[in-house]
Design a protein around this motif. Structure first.
Motif, PDB file in Angstrom:
ATOM      1  N   VAL A 173       8.938  -6.312   0.923  1.00 44.28           N
ATOM      2  CA  VAL A 173       9.065  -4.865   1.089  1.00 44.28           C
ATOM      3  C   VAL A 173       8.189  -4.388   2.247  1.00 44.28           C
ATOM      4  O   VAL A 173       8.608  -3.564   3.064  1.00 44.28           O
ATOM      5  CB  VAL A 173       8.711  -4.140  -0.219  1.00 44.28           C
ATOM      6  N   CYS A 174       6.962  -4.912   2.325  1.00 45.29           N
ATOM      7  CA  CYS A 174       6.070  -4.531   3.430  1.00 45.29           C
ATOM      8  C   CYS A 174       6.660  -4.915   4.772  1.00 45.29           C
ATOM      9  O   CYS A 174       6.604  -4.133   5.737  1.00 45.29           O
ATOM     10  CB  CYS A 174       4.709  -5.200   3.253  1.00 45.29           C
ATOM     11  N   GLU A 175       7.222  -6.114   4.878  1.00 42.37           N
ATOM     12  CA  GLU A 175       7.800  -6.545   6.146  1.00 42.37           C
ATOM     13  C   GLU A 175       8.968  -5.647   6.545  1.00 42.37           C
ATOM     14  O   GLU A 175       9.066  -5.218   7.703  1.00 42.37           O
ATOM     15  CB  GLU A 175       8.255  -8.003   6.032  1.00 42.37           C
ATOM     16  N   LEU A 176       9.843  -5.332   5.620  1.00 42.06           N
ATOM     17  CA  LEU A 176      11.002  -4.485   5.933  1.00 42.06           C
ATOM     18  C   LEU A 176      10.563  -3.073   6.307  1.00 42.06           C
ATOM     19  O   LEU A 176      11.089  -2.476   7.256  1.00 42.06           O
ATOM     20  CB  LEU A 176      11.962  -4.464   4.749  1.00 42.06           C
ATOM     21  N   LEU A 271       0.673  -1.115   2.353  1.00 46.01           N
ATOM     22  CA  LEU A 271       0.375  -2.162   1.371  1.00 46.01           C
ATOM     23  C   LEU A 271       0.018  -1.543   0.027  1.00 46.01           C
ATOM     24  O   LEU A 271       0.498  -1.985  -1.026  1.00 46.01           O
ATOM     25  CB  LEU A 271      -0.768  -3.043   1.866  1.00 46.01           C
ATOM     26  N   SER A 272      -0.818  -0.520   0.035  1.00 46.15           N
ATOM     27  CA  SER A 272      -1.224   0.130  -1.209  1.00 46.15           C
ATOM     28  C   SER A 272      -0.033   0.748  -1.929  1.00 46.15           C
ATOM     29  O   SER A 272       0.139   0.583  -3.142  1.00 46.15           O
ATOM     30  CB  SER A 272      -2.272   1.205  -0.904  1.00 46.15           C
ATOM     31  N   MET A 273       0.818   1.446  -1.171  1.00 41.41           N
ATOM     32  CA  MET A 273       1.967   2.099  -1.778  1.00 41.41           C
ATOM     33  C   MET A 273       2.955   1.067  -2.333  1.00 41.41           C
ATOM     34  O   MET A 273       3.507   1.230  -3.424  1.00 41.41           O
ATOM     35  CB  MET A 273       2.661   2.992  -0.748  1.00 41.41           C
ATOM     36  N   THR A 274       3.157  -0.019  -1.589  1.00 35.89           N
ATOM     37  CA  THR A 274       4.073  -1.064  -2.045  1.00 35.89           C
ATOM     38  C   THR A 274       3.549  -1.753  -3.295  1.00 35.89           C
ATOM     39  O   THR A 274       4.303  -2.050  -4.228  1.00 35.89           O
ATOM     40  CB  THR A 274       4.293  -2.098  -0.923  1.00 35.89           C
ATOM     41  N   ASP A 275       2.250  -1.997  -3.335  1.00 34.77           N
ATOM     42  CA  ASP A 275       1.611  -2.616  -4.501  1.00 34.77           C
ATOM     43  C   ASP A 275       1.879  -1.783  -5.756  1.00 34.77           C
ATOM     44  O   ASP A 275       2.283  -2.312  -6.803  1.00 34.77           O
ATOM     45  CB  ASP A 275       0.110  -2.727  -4.233  1.00 34.77           C
ATOM     46  N   VAL A 276       1.696  -0.481  -5.652  1.00 35.85           N
ATOM     47  CA  VAL A 276       1.924   0.412  -6.792  1.00 35.85           C
ATOM     48  C   VAL A 276       3.409   0.515  -7.112  1.00 35.85           C
ATOM     49  O   VAL A 276       3.823   0.491  -8.279  1.00 35.85           O
ATOM     50  CB  VAL A 276       1.333   1.808  -6.500  1.00 35.85           C
ATOM     51  N   PHE A 277       4.231   0.631  -6.081  1.00 41.02           N
ATOM     52  CA  PHE A 277       5.687   0.752  -6.231  1.00 41.02           C
ATOM     53  C   PHE A 277       6.249  -0.419  -7.040  1.00 41.02           C
ATOM     54  O   PHE A 277       6.999  -0.234  -7.995  1.00 41.02           O
ATOM     55  CB  PHE A 277       6.312   0.812  -4.835  1.00 41.02           C
ATOM     56  N   VAL A 278       5.870  -1.636  -6.676  1.00 40.83           N
ATOM     57  CA  VAL A 278       6.371  -2.829  -7.376  1.00 40.83           C
ATOM     58  C   VAL A 278       5.783  -2.926  -8.779  1.00 40.83           C
ATOM     59  O   VAL A 278       6.486  -3.237  -9.742  1.00 40.83           O
ATOM     60  CB  VAL A 278       6.056  -4.100  -6.553  1.00 40.83           C
ATOM     61  N   ALA A 279       4.491  -2.633  -8.919  1.00 39.32           N
ATOM     62  CA  ALA A 279       3.834  -2.741 -10.230  1.00 39.32           C
ATOM     63  C   ALA A 279       4.468  -1.810 -11.255  1.00 39.32           C
ATOM     64  O   ALA A 279       4.634  -2.178 -12.423  1.00 39.32           O
ATOM     65  CB  ALA A 279       2.345  -2.441 -10.091  1.00 39.32           C
ATOM     66  N   LYS A 280       4.830  -0.615 -10.841  1.00 34.86           N
ATOM     67  CA  LYS A 280       5.412   0.340 -11.774  1.00 34.86           C
ATOM     68  C   LYS A 280       6.793  -0.089 -12.258  1.00 34.86           C
ATOM     69  O   LYS A 280       7.253   0.346 -13.308  1.00 34.86           O
ATOM     70  CB  LYS A 280       5.493   1.732 -11.132  1.00 34.86           C
ATOM     71  N   THR A 308       1.710  10.450   2.823  1.00 35.59           N
ATOM     72  CA  THR A 308       2.704   9.453   2.452  1.00 35.59           C
ATOM     73  C   THR A 308       4.049   9.641   3.115  1.00 35.59           C
ATOM     74  O   THR A 308       4.905   8.777   2.991  1.00 35.59           O
ATOM     75  CB  THR A 308       2.928   9.478   0.930  1.00 35.59           C
ATOM     76  N   ALA A 309       4.258  10.745   3.805  1.00 32.07           N
ATOM     77  CA  ALA A 309       5.594  11.062   4.296  1.00 32.07           C
ATOM     78  C   ALA A 309       6.190   9.950   5.141  1.00 32.07           C
ATOM     79  O   ALA A 309       7.285   9.450   4.847  1.00 32.07           O
ATOM     80  CB  ALA A 309       5.569  12.373   5.077  1.00 32.07           C
ATOM     81  N   SER A 310       5.488   9.518   6.194  1.00 29.32           N
ATOM     82  CA  SER A 310       6.064   8.514   7.082  1.00 29.32           C
ATOM     83  C   SER A 310       6.139   7.147   6.409  1.00 29.32           C
ATOM     84  O   SER A 310       7.144   6.438   6.527  1.00 29.32           O
ATOM     85  CB  SER A 310       5.246   8.416   8.374  1.00 29.32           C
ATOM     86  N   VAL A 311       5.082   6.781   5.682  1.00 24.03           N
ATOM     87  CA  VAL A 311       5.059   5.473   5.028  1.00 24.03           C
ATOM     88  C   VAL A 311       6.069   5.434   3.884  1.00 24.03           C
ATOM     89  O   VAL A 311       6.833   4.473   3.735  1.00 24.03           O
ATOM     90  CB  VAL A 311       3.645   5.141   4.513  1.00 24.03           C
ATOM     91  N   GLY A 312       6.085   6.476   3.068  1.00 25.47           N
ATOM     92  CA  GLY A 312       7.044   6.530   1.968  1.00 25.47           C
ATOM     93  C   GLY A 312       8.476   6.562   2.468  1.00 25.47           C
ATOM     94  O   GLY A 312       9.367   5.934   1.886  1.00 25.47           O
ATOM     95  N   GLY A 313       8.697   7.271   3.566  1.00 19.50           N
ATOM     96  CA  GLY A 313      10.031   7.298   4.147  1.00 19.50           C
ATOM     97  C   GLY A 313      10.469   5.932   4.627  1.00 19.50           C
ATOM     98  O   GLY A 313      11.625   5.525   4.445  1.00 19.50           O
ATOM     99  N   ALA A 314       9.542   5.191   5.223  1.00 22.47           N
ATOM    100  CA  ALA A 314       9.863   3.849   5.700  1.00 22.47           C
ATOM    101  C   ALA A 314      10.148   2.911   4.535  1.00 22.47           C
ATOM    102  O   ALA A 314      11.075   2.085   4.584  1.00 22.47           O
ATOM    103  CB  ALA A 314       8.709   3.301   6.542  1.00 22.47           C
ATOM    104  N   LEU A 315       9.358   3.034   3.463  1.00 25.07           N
ATOM    105  CA  LEU A 315       9.569   2.191   2.286  1.00 25.07           C
ATOM    106  C   LEU A 315      10.940   2.468   1.674  1.00 25.07           C
ATOM    107  O   LEU A 315      11.691   1.543   1.343  1.00 25.07           O
ATOM    108  CB  LEU A 315       8.447   2.437   1.270  1.00 25.07           C
ATOM    109  N   THR A 316      11.276   3.747   1.533  1.00 28.63           N
ATOM    110  CA  THR A 316      12.560   4.120   0.962  1.00 28.63           C
ATOM    111  C   THR A 316      13.710   3.649   1.842  1.00 28.63           C
ATOM    112  O   THR A 316      14.722   3.132   1.354  1.00 28.63           O
ATOM    113  CB  THR A 316      12.640   5.644   0.774  1.00 28.63           C
ATOM    114  N   ALA A 317      13.561   3.820   3.148  1.00 28.22           N
ATOM    115  CA  ALA A 317      14.605   3.383   4.075  1.00 28.22           C
ATOM    116  C   ALA A 317      14.775   1.868   4.034  1.00 28.22           C
ATOM    117  O   ALA A 317      15.878   1.342   4.234  1.00 28.22           O
ATOM    118  CB  ALA A 317      14.273   3.837   5.491  1.00 28.22           C
TER     119      ALA A 317
END
Length: 403
Positions: A173-176, A271-280, A308-317
């Motif tokens: 997820v982080c790489e993408l 990394l922090s957001m992805t860690d929480v995203f997957v854990a939940k 979180t706007a730019s990072v969260g947007g990238a994760l969602t995309a």
């Protein structure tokens, strides 16, 4: 000849060793088949920096990984596995160079779990982590949707262990998402490496927590709080020198800390957001899993929007609201599994696995949820949608829409 330190603390007294033991200068300390006879004998080996050849170290490590995998499949509790010593025998096939990296994601999961479980005692960890990361990146580049499908499906299977699946999924997820953010190749490499190892300080306890029926004890909560710093110490001990990777591991629970590398801030947040995203999204016996959509929403609610706007947007995309391998209910009343990301985050391609009458569906056809007839009504939890899914048939169905 290159010698690799052996994990003295994991060697049982009284059992034969399956490798020759040398000091770093090539002096034979103990022949293969001879045992450690006492604690004093163990201390003496430690004082002489007991080592073995690189080939034997790799084979011994593969034997350990196979032993752990077998016991997990047999339902042995993680607490018992965590106390296991290194095995006293090595099979011939364990000496086959690269065997563990010739398969798919579950082969990587087995290898990574062994490294994470051993932590600072891991045999020859740096070349093996590098090879694992290269293979993971190759699998992801070859087919990102298939990679996400395999790993999100594995996240729901507690028998596989949690720590390594979490790490691999976070790395993907982080790489993408990092590609969406435009991070440079060096930043992305450090980020993937950090995702794979950020929880090495509590890997075994991660698997214990995933299976226990009670809420975390005070000691476990303290370890959760302290593990970024512990992971950092282990990685430094293992010889990791990438300052960006070490910075990411240290601050993955406090990504906005004023300490550390200022230019690493965006990668830290990802990394922090992805860690929480997957854990939940991983169920515990003490709580239900969240769907990817619910997990993403909860992260946004707990963090300032501008941060979180730019990072969260990238994760969602990168993965969508319904990533491959997760489950949805369609407006038709059918249950489906997402198998490929769509043009928009909320319109994946899916395959129906349970019809509207509650019967398993055996004809695998990919449906585009952008079509109103196949629109998604709601996400579903893993357990409520879990049925036997034939991965090869999923791949064949996807091939028809990729042509």
């Amino acid at each position: 000849m290159k010698y690799v330190p052996i994990p003295i603390a994991m060697l049982p007294v009284g059992k034969p060793l399956p490798v020759n033991v040398w000091n770093p200068d090539g002096l034979l300390l103990l022949r293969k088949g001879q045992p450690i006879v006492s604690e004093q004998h163990r201390d003496k080996l430690y004082a002489h920096n007991a080592s073995t050849t690189e080939a034997e170290a790799q084979a011994w490590q593969r034997s350990y990984e196979r032993m752990v995998h077998t016991m997990l499949m047999e339902g042995v509790e993680v607490e018992q596995i965590a106390r296991l010593p290194m095995p006293s025998a090595i099979r011939e096939r364990d000496y086959m160079v690269g065997e563990q990296l010739n398969g798919g994601w579950m082969d990587l999961q087995e290898v990574l779990r062994g490294i994470l479980y051993q932590g600072g005692l891991a045999l020859n960890p740096l070349p093996r982590l590098a090879a694992l990361e290269n293979k993971a990146r190759a699998l992801l580049q070859a087919d990102a949707d298939d990679s996400l499908f395999c790993l999100f499906q594995a996240l729901a299977d507690s028998s596989l262990g949690y720590c390594a699946t979490h790490a691999l999924l976070c790395a993907c997820v982080c790489e993408l998402a990092a590609q969406k953010l435009g991070l440079n190749p060096q930043q992305r490499q450090s980020l993937m490496s950090a995702a794979l190892t950020m929880n090495i300080g509590m890997a075994r306890e991660q698997d214990v927590l995933a299976r226990q029926n009670e809420a975390p004890t005070p000691e476990q909560r303290q370890l959760i709080q302290d593990h970024p710093q512990l992971s950092l110490k282990i990685l430094v001990w293992l010889g990791i020198e990438d300052v960006e990777e070490l910075d990411l591991v240290r601050w993955h629970h406090q990504p906005d800390s004023a300490e550390g590398l200022p230019h690493n801030l965006q990668a830290r947040r990802l990394l922090s957001m992805t860690d929480v995203f997957v854990a939940k999204m991983a169920a515990r016996r003490t709580r239900e899993a969240l769907s990817p959509l619910e997990s993403a929403k909860s992260i946004y609610l707990q963090t300032e929007k501008e941060v979180t706007a730019s990072v969260g947007g990238a994760l969602t995309a990168a993965v969508g609201f319904y990533p491959p391998g997760t489950y949805v209910r369609l407006v038709s009343g059918e249950t489906a599994v997402a198998v490929q990301r769509g043009l928009r985050a909320n319109t994946p391609w899916v395959i129906v696995i349970v019809d509207k009458n509650g019967m398993p569906a055996f004809n695998y056809h990919c449906l585009d949820t952008a079509d109103p007839a196949y629109a998604i009504a709601s996400p579903m939890l893993f357990r409520s949608g879990k049925v036997a899914i034939n991965v090869e048939r999923v791949r064949r169905a996807r091939e028809k829409i990729r042509r």
